[in-house]
Design a protein around this motif. Structure first.
Motif, PDB file in Angstrom:
ATOM      1  N   LEU A 154     -52.264 -12.864  46.796  1.00  0.00           N
ATOM      2  CA  LEU A 154     -51.292 -13.611  47.584  1.00  0.00           C
ATOM      3  C   LEU A 154     -49.903 -13.276  47.066  1.00  0.00           C
ATOM      4  O   LEU A 154     -49.621 -13.438  45.876  1.00  0.00           O
ATOM      5  N   VAL A 155     -49.052 -12.789  47.939  1.00  0.00           N
ATOM      6  CA  VAL A 155     -47.661 -12.525  47.592  1.00  0.00           C
ATOM      7  C   VAL A 155     -46.821 -13.537  48.365  1.00  0.00           C
ATOM      8  O   VAL A 155     -46.789 -13.508  49.592  1.00  0.00           O
ATOM      9  N   ILE A 156     -46.179 -14.434  47.628  1.00  0.00           N
ATOM     10  CA  ILE A 156     -45.306 -15.427  48.240  1.00  0.00           C
ATOM     11  C   ILE A 156     -43.876 -14.903  48.087  1.00  0.00           C
ATOM     12  O   ILE A 156     -43.350 -14.834  46.985  1.00  0.00           O
ATOM     13  N   ASP A 157     -43.285 -14.504  49.197  1.00  0.00           N
ATOM     14  CA  ASP A 157     -41.977 -13.853  49.202  1.00  0.00           C
ATOM     15  C   ASP A 157     -40.900 -14.819  49.671  1.00  0.00           C
ATOM     16  O   ASP A 157     -40.899 -15.243  50.813  1.00  0.00           O
ATOM     17  N   GLN A 158     -39.978 -15.147  48.773  1.00  0.00           N
ATOM     18  CA  GLN A 158     -38.864 -16.034  49.080  1.00  0.00           C
ATOM     19  C   GLN A 158     -37.550 -15.262  49.203  1.00  0.00           C
ATOM     20  O   GLN A 158     -36.472 -15.837  49.069  1.00  0.00           O
ATOM     21  N   SER A 159     -37.631 -13.975  49.455  1.00  0.00           N
ATOM     22  CA  SER A 159     -36.441 -13.133  49.537  1.00  0.00           C
ATOM     23  C   SER A 159     -35.551 -13.516  50.711  1.00  0.00           C
ATOM     24  O   SER A 159     -36.025 -13.926  51.767  1.00  0.00           O
ATOM     25  N   ALA A 160     -34.251 -13.336  50.530  1.00  0.00           N
ATOM     26  CA  ALA A 160     -33.286 -13.605  51.591  1.00  0.00           C
ATOM     27  C   ALA A 160     -33.232 -12.452  52.601  1.00  0.00           C
ATOM     28  O   ALA A 160     -32.744 -12.628  53.709  1.00  0.00           O
ATOM     29  N   ASP A 161     -33.753 -11.284  52.209  1.00  0.00           N
ATOM     30  CA  ASP A 161     -33.765 -10.126  53.113  1.00  0.00           C
ATOM     31  C   ASP A 161     -35.203  -9.620  53.255  1.00  0.00           C
ATOM     32  O   ASP A 161     -36.127 -10.205  52.702  1.00  0.00           O
ATOM     33  N   ASP A 162     -35.391  -8.537  53.990  1.00  0.00           N
ATOM     34  CA  ASP A 162     -36.745  -8.040  54.242  1.00  0.00           C
ATOM     35  C   ASP A 162     -37.105  -6.805  53.409  1.00  0.00           C
ATOM     36  O   ASP A 162     -38.070  -6.117  53.709  1.00  0.00           O
ATOM     37  N   ARG A 163     -36.367  -6.540  52.315  1.00  0.00           N
ATOM     38  CA  ARG A 163     -36.656  -5.353  51.499  1.00  0.00           C
ATOM     39  C   ARG A 163     -38.049  -5.403  50.875  1.00  0.00           C
ATOM     40  O   ARG A 163     -38.747  -4.393  50.842  1.00  0.00           O
ATOM     41  N   THR A 164     -38.475  -6.555  50.388  1.00  0.00           N
ATOM     42  CA  THR A 164     -39.806  -6.659  49.782  1.00  0.00           C
ATOM     43  C   THR A 164     -40.881  -6.471  50.844  1.00  0.00           C
ATOM     44  O   THR A 164     -41.851  -5.740  50.633  1.00  0.00           O
ATOM     45  N   GLU A 165     -40.712  -7.101  51.975  1.00  0.00           N
ATOM     46  CA  GLU A 165     -41.673  -6.950  53.074  1.00  0.00           C
ATOM     47  C   GLU A 165     -41.804  -5.487  53.483  1.00  0.00           C
ATOM     48  O   GLU A 165     -42.915  -4.975  53.655  1.00  0.00           O
ATOM     49  N   LYS A 166     -40.690  -4.797  53.624  1.00  0.00           N
ATOM     50  CA  LYS A 166     -40.721  -3.374  53.987  1.00  0.00           C
ATOM     51  C   LYS A 166     -41.403  -2.542  52.899  1.00  0.00           C
ATOM     52  O   LYS A 166     -42.170  -1.628  53.200  1.00  0.00           O
ATOM     53  N   ALA A 167     -41.132  -2.859  51.631  1.00  0.00           N
ATOM     54  CA  ALA A 167     -41.733  -2.115  50.523  1.00  0.00           C
ATOM     55  C   ALA A 167     -43.246  -2.295  50.469  1.00  0.00           C
ATOM     56  O   ALA A 167     -43.973  -1.399  50.051  1.00  0.00           O
ATOM     57  N   LEU A 168     -43.730  -3.454  50.921  1.00  0.00           N
ATOM     58  CA  LEU A 168     -45.166  -3.752  50.862  1.00  0.00           C
ATOM     59  C   LEU A 168     -45.898  -3.395  52.153  1.00  0.00           C
ATOM     60  O   LEU A 168     -47.124  -3.523  52.220  1.00  0.00           O
ATOM     61  N   ILE A 190     -47.131 -13.750  52.379  1.00  0.00           N
ATOM     62  CA  ILE A 190     -46.607 -14.982  52.969  1.00  0.00           C
ATOM     63  C   ILE A 190     -45.104 -15.013  52.733  1.00  0.00           C
ATOM     64  O   ILE A 190     -44.648 -15.109  51.586  1.00  0.00           O
ATOM     65  N   ARG A 191     -44.350 -14.915  53.811  1.00  0.00           N
ATOM     66  CA  ARG A 191     -42.879 -14.975  53.734  1.00  0.00           C
ATOM     67  C   ARG A 191     -42.472 -16.412  53.992  1.00  0.00           C
ATOM     68  O   ARG A 191     -42.957 -17.063  54.922  1.00  0.00           O
ATOM     69  N   THR A 192     -41.567 -16.926  53.168  1.00  0.00           N
ATOM     70  CA  THR A 192     -41.121 -18.305  53.312  1.00  0.00           C
ATOM     71  C   THR A 192     -39.617 -18.398  53.055  1.00  0.00           C
ATOM     72  O   THR A 192     -39.081 -17.652  52.240  1.00  0.00           O
ATOM     73  N   ALA A 193     -38.973 -19.303  53.733  1.00  0.00           N
ATOM     74  CA  ALA A 193     -37.544 -19.532  53.548  1.00  0.00           C
ATOM     75  C   ALA A 193     -37.277 -20.515  52.415  1.00  0.00           C
ATOM     76  O   ALA A 193     -36.127 -20.802  52.097  1.00  0.00           O
ATOM     77  N   THR A 194     -38.336 -21.018  51.795  1.00  0.00           N
ATOM     78  CA  THR A 194     -38.171 -21.960  50.692  1.00  0.00           C
ATOM     79  C   THR A 194     -37.572 -21.248  49.489  1.00  0.00           C
ATOM     80  O   THR A 194     -37.587 -20.020  49.409  1.00  0.00           O
ATOM     81  N   ARG A 195     -37.087 -22.008  48.528  1.00  0.00           N
ATOM     82  CA  ARG A 195     -36.525 -21.449  47.306  1.00  0.00           C
ATOM     83  C   ARG A 195     -37.100 -22.192  46.113  1.00  0.00           C
ATOM     84  O   ARG A 195     -37.276 -23.408  46.151  1.00  0.00           O
ATOM     85  N   GLY A 196     -37.388 -21.438  45.066  1.00  0.00           N
ATOM     86  CA  GLY A 196     -37.859 -22.029  43.822  1.00  0.00           C
ATOM     87  C   GLY A 196     -39.290 -21.624  43.504  1.00  0.00           C
ATOM     88  O   GLY A 196     -40.155 -21.639  44.377  1.00  0.00           O
TER      89      GLY A 196
END
Length: 141
Positions: free
Chosen positions: A59-73, A85-91
């Motif tokens: 499970l990769v929980i991605d809280q990035s503000a941009d899509d660089r991690t999503e593109k890399a994966l 799992i991309r989320t707008a949450t922080r922390g």
């Protein structure tokens, strides 16, 4: 993780009593929380997907503000063991809770997005839990 070097924290009491080996090993969900790492998380993902043994999902929980991690994966998303799992949450605490809720394995293994793991890491974790059922937490370097 080498079970001989793993540290185990018994759930109760001072010592842990070994249990007989199980025929059906516990399954492992690996959780990574990431934010703004982009391609630098790729080596971590590769090392986990190469894991052997009772590893069932990453499970990769991605809280990035941009899509660089999503593109890399993106090239890994065809691997059914990867759940992105991309989320707008922080922390990190929130990300961990999202991962805990989504995890399907009986054992949850957490590592950072800048680490690489040994191929037998999930097996080593399971061996400790199966041998010492009183143990609730295992950690190592």
């Amino acid at each position: 993780m080498d079970p001989a070097t793993a540290s185990a924290v018994p759930l109760q009491g001072e010592g842990a009593v070994p249990a007989p080996a199980s025929e059906n090993p516990l399954t492992v969900s690996v959780l990574i929380c990431t934010s703004g790492r982009g391609a630098s998380a790729v080596e971590t993902i590769q090392s986990i997907l190469r894991s052997t043994g009772p590893f069932c999902e990453l499970l990769v929980i991605d809280q990035s503000a941009d899509d660089r991690t999503e593109k890399a994966l993106r090239s890994f998303l065809t691997d059914t063991r990867l759940r992105y799992i991309r989320t707008a949450t922080r922390g990190k605490g929130i990300a961990l809770n999202i991962g805990l809720e989504a995890a399907q394995g009986e054992v949850l293994a957490i590592t950072d997005d800048d680490c690489t793991v040994d191929a037998d890491w999930p097996r080593g974790l399971v061996e400790v839990f199966e041998r010492y059922p009183q143990v609730a937490v295992v950690y190592g370097t």
